[in-house]
Write a protein that holds these residues in place. Structure first.
Motif, PDB file in Angstrom:
ATOM      1  N   ASP A   1      -2.098 -15.758  16.365  1.00  0.00           N
ATOM      2  CA  ASP A   1      -1.020 -14.802  16.425  1.00  0.00           C
ATOM      3  C   ASP A   1      -0.981 -13.902  15.469  1.00  0.00           C
ATOM      4  OD1 ASP A   1       1.315 -13.732  17.481  1.00  0.00           O
ATOM      5  OD2 ASP A   1       2.750 -15.259  16.461  1.00  0.00           O
ATOM      6  N   LEU A   2      -1.913 -12.893  15.334  1.00  0.00           N
ATOM      7  CA  LEU A   2      -1.990 -11.903  14.155  1.00  0.00           C
ATOM      8  C   LEU A   2      -1.953 -10.580  14.666  1.00  0.00           C
ATOM      9  CD1 LEU A   2      -2.786 -11.782  11.011  1.00  0.00           C
ATOM     10  CD2 LEU A   2      -4.879 -11.177  11.623  1.00  0.00           C
ATOM     11  N   ALA A   3      -1.241  -9.824  13.876  1.00  0.00           N
ATOM     12  CA  ALA A   3      -1.292  -8.209  13.997  1.00  0.00           C
ATOM     13  C   ALA A   3      -1.737  -7.637  12.755  1.00  0.00           C
ATOM     14  CB  ALA A   3      -0.068  -7.722  14.437  1.00  0.00           C
ATOM     15  N   VAL A   4      -2.763  -6.690  12.885  1.00  0.00           N
ATOM     16  CA  VAL A   4      -3.487  -6.111  11.735  1.00  0.00           C
ATOM     17  C   VAL A   4      -2.797  -4.806  11.656  1.00  0.00           C
ATOM     18  CG1 VAL A   4      -5.264  -5.122  10.506  1.00  0.00           C
ATOM     19  CG2 VAL A   4      -5.518  -7.302  11.686  1.00  0.00           C
ATOM     20  N   VAL A   5      -1.598  -4.734  10.791  1.00  0.00           N
ATOM     21  CA  VAL A   5      -0.965  -3.381  10.452  1.00  0.00           C
ATOM     22  C   VAL A   5      -1.526  -2.770   9.551  1.00  0.00           C
ATOM     23  CG1 VAL A   5       1.456  -2.522   9.817  1.00  0.00           C
ATOM     24  CG2 VAL A   5       1.226  -4.543  11.403  1.00  0.00           C
TER      25      VAL A   5
ATOM     26  N   LEU B   1       6.914  -5.710  16.500  1.00  0.00           N
ATOM     27  CA  LEU B   1       5.897  -6.618  17.134  1.00  0.00           C
ATOM     28  C   LEU B   1       6.194  -7.825  17.366  1.00  0.00           C
ATOM     29  CD1 LEU B   1       3.395  -5.341  14.201  1.00  0.00           C
ATOM     30  CD2 LEU B   1       3.372  -4.383  16.652  1.00  0.00           C
ATOM     31  N   PRO B   2       5.466  -8.242  18.544  1.00  0.00           N
ATOM     32  CA  PRO B   2       5.755  -9.817  18.940  1.00  0.00           C
ATOM     33  C   PRO B   2       5.018 -10.637  17.947  1.00  0.00           C
ATOM     34  CG  PRO B   2       4.116  -8.610  20.351  1.00  0.00           C
ATOM     35  CD  PRO B   2       4.530  -7.658  19.412  1.00  0.00           C
ATOM     36  N   ASN B   3       3.959 -10.321  17.387  1.00  0.00           N
ATOM     37  CA  ASN B   3       3.351 -11.124  16.364  1.00  0.00           C
ATOM     38  C   ASN B   3       4.138 -11.949  15.212  1.00  0.00           C
ATOM     39  OD1 ASN B   3       1.723  -8.732  17.448  1.00  0.00           O
ATOM     40  ND2 ASN B   3      -0.050 -10.269  17.353  1.00  0.00           N
ATOM     41  N   ARG B   4       4.197 -13.131  14.958  1.00  0.00           N
ATOM     42  CA  ARG B   4       4.514 -13.705  13.816  1.00  0.00           C
ATOM     43  C   ARG B   4       3.857 -13.304  12.359  1.00  0.00           C
ATOM     44  NH1 ARG B   4       5.492 -20.102  12.538  1.00  0.00           N
ATOM     45  NH2 ARG B   4       6.608 -19.745  10.471  1.00  0.00           N
ATOM     46  N   HIS B   5       2.309 -13.498  12.643  1.00  0.00           N
ATOM     47  CA  HIS B   5       1.705 -13.268  11.446  1.00  0.00           C
ATOM     48  C   HIS B   5       1.005 -11.865  11.256  1.00  0.00           C
ATOM     49  CE1 HIS B   5       1.212 -17.653  12.150  1.00  0.00           C
ATOM     50  NE2 HIS B   5       1.352 -17.743  10.743  1.00  0.00           N
ATOM     51  N   ILE B   6       1.487 -11.299  10.196  1.00  0.00           N
ATOM     52  CA  ILE B   6       1.012  -9.818   9.885  1.00  0.00           C
ATOM     53  C   ILE B   6       0.063  -9.880   8.531  1.00  0.00           C
ATOM     54  CG2 ILE B   6       2.060  -7.596   9.198  1.00  0.00           C
ATOM     55  CD1 ILE B   6       3.037  -8.726  11.919  1.00  0.00           C
ATOM     56  N   LEU B   7      -0.844  -9.076   8.823  1.00  0.00           N
ATOM     57  CA  LEU B   7      -2.018  -8.852   8.013  1.00  0.00           C
ATOM     58  C   LEU B   7      -1.542  -7.219   7.663  1.00  0.00           C
ATOM     59  CD1 LEU B   7      -4.141  -9.163   5.930  1.00  0.00           C
ATOM     60  CD2 LEU B   7      -5.856  -8.552   7.619  1.00  0.00           C
TER      61      LEU B   7
ATOM     62  N   GLU C   1      11.679 -12.479   8.814  1.00  0.00           N
ATOM     63  CA  GLU C   1      11.165 -13.434   9.935  1.00  0.00           C
ATOM     64  C   GLU C   1       9.790 -13.527  10.155  1.00  0.00           C
ATOM     65  OE1 GLU C   1      12.713  -9.783  11.963  1.00  0.00           O
ATOM     66  OE2 GLU C   1      12.996 -10.641  10.114  1.00  0.00           O
ATOM     67  N   LYS C   2       8.881 -12.628   9.752  1.00  0.00           N
ATOM     68  CA  LYS C   2       7.454 -12.630   9.849  1.00  0.00           C
ATOM     69  C   LYS C   2       6.727 -13.179   8.593  1.00  0.00           C
ATOM     70  CE  LYS C   2       7.911  -9.694  13.446  1.00  0.00           C
ATOM     71  NZ  LYS C   2       7.005  -9.755  14.652  1.00  0.00           N
ATOM     72  N   ASP C   3       5.593 -13.880   8.723  1.00  0.00           N
ATOM     73  CA  ASP C   3       4.891 -14.253   7.784  1.00  0.00           C
ATOM     74  C   ASP C   3       3.690 -13.278   7.445  1.00  0.00           C
ATOM     75  OD1 ASP C   3       6.086 -16.749   7.599  1.00  0.00           O
ATOM     76  OD2 ASP C   3       4.938 -17.580   9.430  1.00  0.00           O
ATOM     77  N   PHE C   4       3.756 -12.889   6.226  1.00  0.00           N
ATOM     78  CA  PHE C   4       2.569 -11.856   5.745  1.00  0.00           C
ATOM     79  C   PHE C   4       1.387 -12.364   4.938  1.00  0.00           C
ATOM     80  CE2 PHE C   4       6.142  -9.238   7.166  1.00  0.00           C
ATOM     81  CZ  PHE C   4       6.010  -7.705   7.183  1.00  0.00           C
ATOM     82  N   LEU C   5       0.639 -11.809   5.497  1.00  0.00           N
ATOM     83  CA  LEU C   5      -0.824 -11.884   4.536  1.00  0.00           C
ATOM     84  C   LEU C   5      -1.148 -10.489   3.924  1.00  0.00           C
ATOM     85  CD1 LEU C   5      -1.190 -13.406   7.174  1.00  0.00           C
ATOM     86  CD2 LEU C   5      -3.546 -13.733   6.629  1.00  0.00           C
ATOM     87  N   PHE C   6      -1.243 -10.609   2.457  1.00  0.00           N
ATOM     88  CA  PHE C   6      -1.443  -9.328   1.529  1.00  0.00           C
ATOM     89  C   PHE C   6      -2.829  -9.151   1.231  1.00  0.00           C
ATOM     90  CE2 PHE C   6       2.696 -11.455   1.164  1.00  0.00           C
ATOM     91  CZ  PHE C   6       3.563 -10.363   1.273  1.00  0.00           C
ATOM     92  N   ASN C   7      -2.938  -7.737   1.346  1.00  0.00           N
ATOM     93  CA  ASN C   7      -4.304  -7.392   0.611  1.00  0.00           C
ATOM     94  C   ASN C   7      -3.999  -6.908  -0.762  1.00  0.00           C
ATOM     95  OD1 ASN C   7      -7.222  -6.040   0.998  1.00  0.00           O
ATOM     96  ND2 ASN C   7      -6.097  -4.518   0.832  1.00  0.00           N
TER      97      ASN C   7
END
Length: 300
Positions: free
Chosen positions: A103-107, A136-142, A159-165
């Protein structure tokens, strides 16, 4: 004939329009037909009917204009005007995140190359990132490539879970919070208006955090007459146009994007005369990159 008059004449001959970012030189902003931040310029580029677009900014902006208007000639007056942050993520980082989270969206921040956009699901700008990520419907965001804008968006969308670059804009990342703190002491009535690309220590001092256009709007609408500005110094031109009665204070180490300053009246004239350097289409990446940009325009 002045340079400004020559540019006007060439524009008429070439059916050209000039789009300029707030960070370019004041004399370039002055002759622009459209002046704004990345979001405004991307919308304008997509809607214009002129055959030639002269993009006064850095290369990712010209690429984005070409993606949204593939049949037009898009000129970047200086081909070496680049954005270091636009390259600060690898395909391996994106692939690893996709493999780990279904469930990932690459933003992708619009301040990125067309190739990086092609790895992504949607593009954003600093003006619309919070709004788009929230939709976005995705919970996980890169969020790529900028860690500072990512952290700010994450704080607004808990409310979203973020992955950071680990990418960043050198101008905003290296702006010293200590220098802004000194300005706060010297001008206690002046609010700090900061761009979300700034480092976390500086953003902690801000009274307002927003895009370049947001900073200008805040200063325009405010009854105050003193403002501390934490973004690239080129915005001073637009601020003074909007508020000639106000004072704007920048960090002692003046934040300057040397790539934006490469755009001059001389190389605009040369681009209009020669039709070079022109942005070229890339069949390997353009369709996917355009889809990410188009989704941004739809969601925003």
């Amino acid at each position: 004939m002045t340079k400004q008059e020559e540019i006007k004449q060439l524009k008429n001959e070439k059916d050209a329009v000039i789009l300029a970012h707030y960070y370019v030189r004041p004399e370039v902003q002055e002759i622009a037909d459209y002046l704004g931040d990345s979001f405004y310029l991307s919308k304008a580029a997509a809607a214009l009917t002129n055959q030639t677009l002269v993009f006064c900014g850095v290369s990712f902006m010209g690429e984005s204009a070409k993606l949204l208007s593939p049949g037009k000639t898009v000129l970047l007056p200086d081909a070496t005007a680049d954005c270091p942050m636009a390259h600060m993520v690898t395909k391996e980082t994106v692939d690893a995140a996709r493999a780990e989270y279904e469930d990932l969206a690459v933003v992708c921040y619009i301040n990125s190359t067309a190739e990086i956009k092609s790895w992504s699901d949607v593009c954003v700008t600093s003006a619309n990132a919070v709004n788009i990520v929230r939709k976005l419907p995705n919970r996980h965001i890169l969020f790529i490539p900028d860690k500072n804008l990512a952290a700010y968006v994450a704080s607004q969308v808990p409310e979203k879970d973020f992955l950071f670059n680990d990418g960043y804009c050198p101008v905003h990342e290296h702006m010293a919070a200590s220098e802004i703190a000194q300005l706060k002491i010297r001008y206690p009535q002046a609010p700090v208006l900061a761009h979300p690309e700034c480092n976390r220590e500086l953003l902690a001092l801000a009274d307002y955090i927003g895009s370049t256009s947001g900073i200008i709007k805040f200063a325009t609408d405010s009854p105050g007459r003193e403002f501390i500005i934490a973004t690239e110094e080129g915005v001073r031109y637009a601020l003074l146009q909007a508020r000639p009665d106000a004072e704007f204070y920048f960090a002692q180490t003046l934040p300057v994007c040397v790539d934006m300053k490469k755009i001059t009246l001389e190389n605009i004239i040369n681009a209009l005369k020669t039709g070079k350097p022109a942005m070229k289409a890339d069949p390997n990446t353009d369709a996917q990159a355009e889809a990410a940009l188009t989704k941004m325009l739809e969601l925003a």
